[in-house]
Every structure is written in C-alpha cells, then in structure tokens.
Design an enzyme around this catalytic site. Sequence first.
Site, PDB file in Angstrom:
ATOM      1  N   CYS A 128       4.421 -14.458 -40.493  1.00  0.00           N
ATOM      2  CA  CYS A 128       3.612 -15.624 -40.884  1.00  0.00           C
ATOM      3  C   CYS A 128       4.363 -16.917 -40.572  1.00  0.00           C
ATOM      4  O   CYS A 128       5.556 -17.020 -40.832  1.00  0.00           O
ATOM      5  CB  CYS A 128       3.351 -15.510 -42.382  1.00  0.00           C
ATOM      6  N   GLU A 148       0.892  -8.334 -48.179  1.00  0.00           N
ATOM      7  CA  GLU A 148       0.309  -9.600 -47.726  1.00  0.00           C
ATOM      8  C   GLU A 148      -0.952  -9.358 -46.898  1.00  0.00           C
ATOM      9  O   GLU A 148      -1.936 -10.102 -47.006  1.00  0.00           O
ATOM     10  CB  GLU A 148       1.344 -10.391 -46.929  1.00  0.00           C
ATOM     11  N   HIS A 191      -9.843 -19.138 -43.830  1.00  0.00           N
ATOM     12  CA  HIS A 191      -8.551 -18.440 -43.846  1.00  0.00           C
ATOM     13  C   HIS A 191      -8.710 -16.967 -43.456  1.00  0.00           C
ATOM     14  O   HIS A 191      -7.810 -16.381 -42.853  1.00  0.00           O
ATOM     15  CB  HIS A 191      -7.880 -18.595 -45.204  1.00  0.00           C
ATOM     16  N   THR A 237       2.198 -19.995 -49.962  1.00  0.00           N
ATOM     17  CA  THR A 237       2.774 -19.765 -48.638  1.00  0.00           C
ATOM     18  C   THR A 237       3.320 -21.067 -48.038  1.00  0.00           C
ATOM     19  O   THR A 237       2.608 -22.071 -47.992  1.00  0.00           O
ATOM     20  CB  THR A 237       1.687 -19.185 -47.714  1.00  0.00           C
ATOM     21  N   CYS A 249      -1.236 -22.481 -41.403  1.00  0.00           N
ATOM     22  CA  CYS A 249      -2.701 -22.357 -41.353  1.00  0.00           C
ATOM     23  C   CYS A 249      -3.352 -22.612 -42.699  1.00  0.00           C
ATOM     24  O   CYS A 249      -4.535 -22.964 -42.746  1.00  0.00           O
ATOM     25  CB  CYS A 249      -3.095 -20.956 -40.894  1.00  0.00           C
ATOM     26  N   CYS A 283      -3.440 -14.003 -36.483  1.00  0.00           N
ATOM     27  CA  CYS A 283      -2.002 -13.839 -36.762  1.00  0.00           C
ATOM     28  C   CYS A 283      -1.615 -12.377 -36.944  1.00  0.00           C
ATOM     29  O   CYS A 283      -0.579 -11.937 -36.458  1.00  0.00           O
ATOM     30  CB  CYS A 283      -1.589 -14.679 -37.965  1.00  0.00           C
ATOM     31  N   GLU A 303       6.780 -17.188 -50.231  1.00  0.00           N
ATOM     32  CA  GLU A 303       5.856 -17.722 -51.223  1.00  0.00           C
ATOM     33  C   GLU A 303       6.558 -18.209 -52.492  1.00  0.00           C
ATOM     34  O   GLU A 303       7.636 -17.725 -52.843  1.00  0.00           O
ATOM     35  CB  GLU A 303       4.807 -16.664 -51.579  1.00  0.00           C
ATOM     36  N   TYR A 332      -7.054 -13.842 -39.908  1.00  0.00           N
ATOM     37  CA  TYR A 332      -6.307 -12.581 -39.958  1.00  0.00           C
ATOM     38  C   TYR A 332      -6.524 -11.695 -38.728  1.00  0.00           C
ATOM     39  O   TYR A 332      -5.709 -10.816 -38.462  1.00  0.00           O
ATOM     40  CB  TYR A 332      -6.620 -11.849 -41.271  1.00  0.00           C
TER      41      TYR A 332
HETATM   42 FE1  SF4 Z   1       0.431 -16.814 -42.453  1.00  0.00          FE
HETATM   43 FE2  SF4 Z   1      -1.503 -15.668 -41.051  1.00  0.00          FE
HETATM   44 FE3  SF4 Z   1      -2.035 -16.916 -43.374  1.00  0.00          FE
HETATM   45 FE4  SF4 Z   1      -1.336 -18.291 -41.155  1.00  0.00          FE
HETATM   46  S1  SF4 Z   1      -3.193 -17.070 -41.492  1.00  0.00           S
HETATM   47  S2  SF4 Z   1      -0.607 -18.638 -43.223  1.00  0.00           S
HETATM   48  S3  SF4 Z   1       0.165 -16.911 -40.235  1.00  0.00           S
HETATM   49  S4  SF4 Z   1      -0.794 -15.047 -43.096  1.00  0.00           S
HETATM   50 FE    FE Z   2      -1.430 -15.230 -45.561  1.00  0.00          FE
END
Ligand code: SF4
Ligand code: FE
Length: 484
Positions: free
Chosen positions: A98, A442, A291, A189, A102, A298, A256, A295
């Site tokens: 991560c 996560e 958000h 995060t 984002c 990333c 986190e 997924y």
């Molecule tokens: Fe992290 Fe993926 Fe969330 Fe971006 S979308 S903050 S890379 S877990």
């Molecule tokens: Fe995340």
Amino acid sequence: MMNGAQYKESLKKLKPEIHCNGRIITDVVDDPMTKPHVNSAAMTYELAFDPEYKDLMVVNSSLTGKPINRFTHLHQSTEDLINKVKMLRMIAQKTGTCFQRCVGFDAMNATFIVTHKVDKECGTNYHQRFIDYMKYVQENDLMVAGSMTDPKGDRSKKPGQQVDPDLFVHIVEKRDDGIVVRGAKAHQTGMVNSHEMLILPTTNLGADDKDYAVACAIPVDAPGVLHIFGRQTNDDRRLQGDIDTGNSEYAIVGGETLTVLNDVFVPWERVFMCGEYQYAQEYVEAFASYHRQNYGGCKVGVADVIIGATASMAEYNGVPNASHIKDKIIEMIHLAETMYNCSIACSCEGRKTEAGNYYVNTLLANTAKLNCTRTMYEISRLAHDIAGGFIATLPYEADLKDPKIGAYINKYFAANPNVSTEDRFRMARLLENMTGGTALAESMHGAGSPQAMRVMLLRETNLESKKALAKRLAKIKEAPVKKA
Ligand code: SF4
Ligand code: FE
C-alpha cells in the site's frame, strides 16, 4: 508538484505526536518503523517526474488548469477513473504494498460531491470552502489521510446511544471562529506521513446524531491530535536486518494508526459538514465506493508481484515446468485479472455527478472489492502451495550470514544449483511478507468489511426486475392481489 525527496523534506517540517511501542517517533522519514511506509508513499510523488508514467500520474487541475499530481485530482471523465486504476496497479507493482495516498484522494472526490448537494438543498456554503481547500491541496501537492473509520464501540448502537459519546468523532463546541471536535479515528492508513487529515462521518446518522455529522480538514500535527502507531506482522524484523523483513524498502500495508482528537479546534474555512446528518449515508457510500474501486488496482499490482515471486520460487525449487504448478499459476493470473476487470468496468460505467466530477458505478465497485476479500486469500494460498513449507520454517538471516552456521544453511537449503541459497531466502521472505497476517487482513477489511459490500450489492440491485425477467420466460402471470 513535489518529487519524492521534496515530499520527505516536507514531512520533516511537521511535528505530529506519534506513539509507538512505548516511545515517541520524532522523525517519520528516518525512523525504522515508519521509514518503509514513507518510502512507499514517496513513490506517488516520485513517479510524477518519471516521463514513462507522466500520462498516468500528472493531469491538469479542473480548478486551476495547472499540472497537478493525479492523487489531488477531481475526476473529470471515465478515462480519469480508468487511469486511476491503472496508476494504482502500476505503483503497487513497484512497492509490493500500500502507498496510502488513495484514501485522501477518494475522500476529496466524495466531499466534492456531497458538499455540492448539501449546499444546493440546505443553502450552506461548504462547497466553495472545499474548492478553496482543494486548491490549497493541489498547489502544495499535499498528502491527505482520508479519515472515515471511527472506533464504533458497541456495534449494535448508534453514535448518540454509546455509553461513551467519544467513540465517534463529534462536535463538542461551536464558536464564532470554528468548531471543536473530540473522538478518534481508527485504522488510519498513511496518517503519520500525511500532511493533513480529511475527517468524514463513518455511518448513517439520525436526528439524534447531529453532532456526529461532521466533516473537516485538520493538519496531522494540530494541537490536541495524537497518533498511536499500529503493529504489523513481523514488524520488529525492521530493526534487525534486511532479508528477514521480506520487503525492507516498503514494508506491509499502510502503517495504520489510532488517531485521537482531544478537543481539536477547526476554523470554519476547514469545516465541510456541520450537523447535516441526512447526508451522512450518501457521504459514506461515495467515499467507500471510490475506495472499493481501487482494490482491483493496487491489490492486482500486489498480486502481480506475488505471482512473479511464486513463479520464481518454482524455478528456484527446480520445478517450473511441473504441470500442476503451471495450472496453479494460471489460476492466480485468472484471479488477479478478474479483480482488475471489475475495477476497470466500474470506471468505464462511471458517470458525471451534479457537482461536475465523475463517480464510479457503485454496484461494480463494490463487486470489485468483495472479490478481493476472497481472491487475495486464494492467490496467497496457491503461492504457499507452490513455494513450499520452508517459507514458514527458514532460519534467521543472522545465521545465514554466520560463517560457521551459514555453511550448513547454504548446504542444506540449496535447491536449483543455478540459484544461491541467499536468493532463495530473499524470495521466500518476500512471499512470507506479502501473503500472511496483516497483508491478508487488509485485503479483507480495507475499504470496509465484506458485509458492507454485500449490503450495497443488494441495495444497488433491482431484484424485482430480475424476478420479472424469469417470470416472463417461465410464462408465469402475476397473481392479481386479492382483495380482503
Ligand atoms: Fe493502500 Fe490500496 Fe487503499 Fe491505496 S487503495 S490506500 S494502495 S490499500
Ligand atoms: Fe486499504
């Protein structure tokens, strides 16, 4: 725009209060516990200066017309939404984890939508305030932590019904010059290496919860803010060496925190919701859907690295051509690309909002993330299957490097004669890092727990129209409603 080094310099000017394992972290850039997380976030800055990725990383601001980092952008088209997914996959391929930025990106786009609607229906002036804030974020290329999740206390109770009123962030005072907020935000995060946090509500609210309907921006080092840094699987290996860490440059997930807000003053120009509880649910859904779109970006980049590490391990073990290994690698590719498909699809099917930015297709975005709660486990299971049990029983790096003991380790952990034992260790530790403990949890709970997606799936699906489709083909006529 800032590059990676300038981002790190900018962090050194901040003074957040960070507690970690009984001590205070004073320098997030160089402290061994936070350094890898900073390196990962720095990638979002550094790649904006790489000509190869300029198209993905740099856009023109819809507010000022100037070039800005995409992470501070308000999406202007479905192409922007698609490019977001591609950008996230590309960065995760480089960090293997991560890169945190984002969350604020999504919170900003959601706030843009909701402030516009609240102003239109309530006659408030949050939207212009927020535009001014966005310009400040874009001009200074800030990293903003999106701060949604409250500690939540007793899950069966609404914020106002909790025994302790602070279990959700709430307004404790309204003054001429601003508001005072109290509470905490959990699982934050990238918080310790952000410049700002953007607070938003975490759940739908009723009239009794008016004081919990609050959105505002706060510097991470504002008076009254303190951060408690969370543990990750094997995190103290960072203090011991390199190989055993697995991914020493970039760590695991987002670093986190539990962030406590002890009566923090927020001036009015940074307040974007203050009591409009009727809009909390829409706000949460907008943020969460943006958000959840991520997924299949990333996590697919992470999966690309896991697949590469697994295929390498098969070679290192001497069995790259075994048919069952190939089948399992194909299965991993299929699972990863399925996640990617969903995120690209929810972007293609996005739409323009009344506020003017673009929003994802929520049904498909939630499907993207729900897939991820399963597929990352399955990809990791297959990686363990192929790599072999030794990823769970390897000796310490220090013993590998010890002249006497290392000779035994080299002799008895040798496999493919063309690969050094150290490289076999390195790849095994990378897999261990990326496929266990914190990383998997996560994938399950980041951007919301699976049940939250299931609720959205049912809400966003027209089940009655599906029933009608079936009944028409089965030639079933609706029974007339009997009169009493
Ligand atoms: Fe992290 Fe993926 Fe969330 Fe971006 S979308 S903050 S890379 S877990
Ligand atoms: Fe995340």
